[in-house]
Write an enzyme that holds these catalytic residues in place. Structure first.
Site, PDB file in Angstrom:
ATOM      1  N   PRO A 378     -32.736 -24.194 -25.208  1.00  0.00           N
ATOM      2  CA  PRO A 378     -31.591 -24.191 -26.124  1.00  0.00           C
ATOM      3  C   PRO A 378     -32.018 -24.303 -27.592  1.00  0.00           C
ATOM      4  CG  PRO A 378     -31.167 -25.631 -24.262  1.00  0.00           C
ATOM      5  CD  PRO A 378     -32.609 -25.213 -24.161  1.00  0.00           C
ATOM      6  N   CYS A 379     -31.329 -23.526 -28.435  1.00  0.00           N
ATOM      7  CA  CYS A 379     -31.735 -23.439 -29.847  1.00  0.00           C
ATOM      8  C   CYS A 379     -30.817 -24.273 -30.730  1.00  0.00           C
ATOM      9  CB  CYS A 379     -31.675 -21.986 -30.304  1.00  0.00           C
ATOM     10  SG  CYS A 379     -30.040 -21.291 -30.064  1.00  0.00           S
ATOM     11  N   ASN A 380     -29.902 -25.029 -30.105  1.00  0.00           N
ATOM     12  CA  ASN A 380     -28.819 -25.690 -30.841  1.00  0.00           C
ATOM     13  C   ASN A 380     -29.243 -26.467 -32.083  1.00  0.00           C
ATOM     14  OD1 ASN A 380     -28.306 -25.043 -28.250  1.00  0.00           O
ATOM     15  ND2 ASN A 380     -26.885 -26.684 -27.867  1.00  0.00           N
ATOM     16  N   LEU A 382     -32.016 -26.046 -33.840  1.00  0.00           N
ATOM     17  CA  LEU A 382     -33.119 -25.427 -34.581  1.00  0.00           C
ATOM     18  C   LEU A 382     -32.673 -24.655 -35.802  1.00  0.00           C
ATOM     19  CD1 LEU A 382     -35.345 -24.133 -31.656  1.00  0.00           C
ATOM     20  CD2 LEU A 382     -35.339 -26.330 -32.805  1.00  0.00           C
TER      21      LEU A 382
END
Ligand code: SAH
Length: 436
Positions: A378-380, A382
């Site tokens: 998950p890139c939440n 970043l």
């Protein structure tokens, strides 16, 4: 651009007179969204931009060329994309990076400063490959990939998908105004606009007699880029439907419908998914190595971007261990697996955090090792635009990158140890035989 004067002035006051328009817009939207979050009933839920999964939206601020950090070269073609000339590249992987197994990690390119160097450092000092899927499809999707796959002799999936909006939906040409110069869509995201937006646009255009004035054009273009709207009639724009997103992202039609998913879940799943043609281009080098099928460890599987890419390349899926926490996504992958009559084994697990060394060792024994480990954690946390929780790789969700690394490293250790033990025993047996 239609922002309220008080919001525009406070953005300028807060950011200083030299701030770029893009940054000001970022500031204003962040403020608006903060209010929406404090008062969630203010707009219907699908209007609330999803901070958590909004990826690189703000970096680009509706333009394909803005906001790309300086360490990423432009055009964003990584170690090469079809039809863009570049010198033939050789890369020497650090010894510790060389497989087996092969591994492939994906995440948003425009992450906070330092994120990609940390990812690289953990993943055996491999240089990330930054690619914009705009070279493979009609929509942008800027992603970084760290992998130990060969990079020579890649080839694209056939048939080549439509590369422009107008090729994807030829009927839109009839209604496309000359002042809307878009030929590509911006990144397809997890959230979509609401019908109110298309109505407002229609009203604004109908108020102008003939060609709209510059102010109206700017307003309409801004909204169209922001929400990826396409022209479907005179003065009429429309949001993309989930099946239209599936087509642009390289999935079979109704892929995300599997298991009775609702519309919003479909948008969310698609917004996070791999662009299949891009990933398949990178995986194409595996085809000749695995004529009898591949054993895949698919971490953070989502809707199965990696599985679909391998299947479309004609690489048989001998065993797939899929780890995905969302029941909706698991249903989608499961239903695709059944619909495509896969003859291999699908083992479904839920949480990467619960996939420890014992379980991995067991799977390696039963399946005879993994050939490929894929994952886009998950890139939440970043994205630089996520003002609520821009904690980088330490953030609640993005910290799962370390589980990706842990699992790759554990599998490598177990597999290399077994290989070593096997060679060692073979050596002992040979020398005993010679002595005899
Ligand atoms: N590459 C995927 C999408 C990755 S998005 C695709 O092609 O669709 C990240 C995914 O990680 C999401 O689907 C999310 O549900 C999943 N996820 C989040 N936390 C997880 C966890 N602890 N274990 C397994 N999956 C997780």
């Amino acid at each position: 651009m239609g922002f309220p004067i008080d919001e525009a002035s406070s953005a300028i006051n807060a950011s200083g007179p030299d701030t770029s328009i893009t940054e000001l817009m970022d500031f204003i939207y962040a403020g608006q969204m903060a209010t929406t979050f404090e008062n969630p009933l203010q707009e219907p839920p699908h209007m609330i931009l999803n901070y958590d999964e909004d990826e690189d939206y703000y970096e680009r601020a509706f333009s394909d060329e803005d906001g790309v950090p300086s360490h990423i070269s432009k055009p964003m073609i990584g170690f090469g994309v079809p039809n863009v000339p570049r010198p033939i590249l050789q890369r020497n992987l650090p010894t510790a990076a060389i497989g087996p197994p092969y591994f492939y990690f994906e995440n948003i390119a425009c992450a906070l400063k330092g994120v990609w160097s940390t990812i690289s450092r953990f993943l055996y000092e491999i240089e990330p490959e930054f690619v914009d899927s705009v070279h493979f499809s009609a929509a942008a999707r800027k992603r970084g990939y760290v992998h130990n796959l060969p990079i020579q002799n890649r080839y694209p999936l056939m048939p080549i998908p439509p590369l422009t909006i107008q090729e994807a939906w030829p009927l839109t040409k009839t209604w496309w105004p000359t002042w809307d110069k878009r030929t590509k869509l911006n990144c397809l995201r997890t959230c979509v606009g609401c019908p109110k937006i298309t109505k407002r646009i229609r009203d604004a255009l109908e108020r102008c007699d003939g060609v709209p004035d510059l102010h109206t054009q700017n307003y309409v273009l801004h909204e169209c880029k922001k929400w990826n709207l396409v022209w479907v009639g005179k003065n009429r724009v429309a949001l993309l439907e989930p099946d239209e997103m599936e087509m642009i992202l390289g999935y079979p039609e109704n892929h995300t419908r599997g298991g009775g998913t609702n519309r919003m879940d479909r948008y969310k799943a698609l917004g996070n998914a791999f662009q299949v043609d891009t990933v398949a281009y990178h995986f194409s080098v595996l085809k000749s190595n695995f004529p009898n099928g591949i054993t895949l460890l698919s971490l953070f599987s989502g809707i199965g971007g990696a599985e679909v890419a391998l299947h479309r390349l004609g690489v048989p899926l001998k065993n797939v261990v899929s780890v995905e926490i969302s029941p909706v996504n698991r249903k989608i992958l499961h239903s695709w697996w059944e619909q495509t009559n896969q003859s291999g084994n699908l083992i479904e697990l839920e949480d990467v955090q619960e996939l420890g060394a014992d379980k991995l060792e067991h799977l390696i024994h039963v399946l005879g090792g993994f050939d490929l480990i894929v994952g886009g954690s998950p890139c939440n946390n970043l994205t630089g635009s996520n003002r609520l929780s821009r904690d980088g790789l330490g953030g609640t969700h993005s910290i799962l990158f370390y589980d990706y690394f842990r699992i790759v490293d554990t599998v490598k250790c177990i597999m290399n140890w077994e290989l070593f033990a096997y060679e060692f025993c073979k050596g002992v047996v040979c020398s005993l035989y010679m002595e005899l």
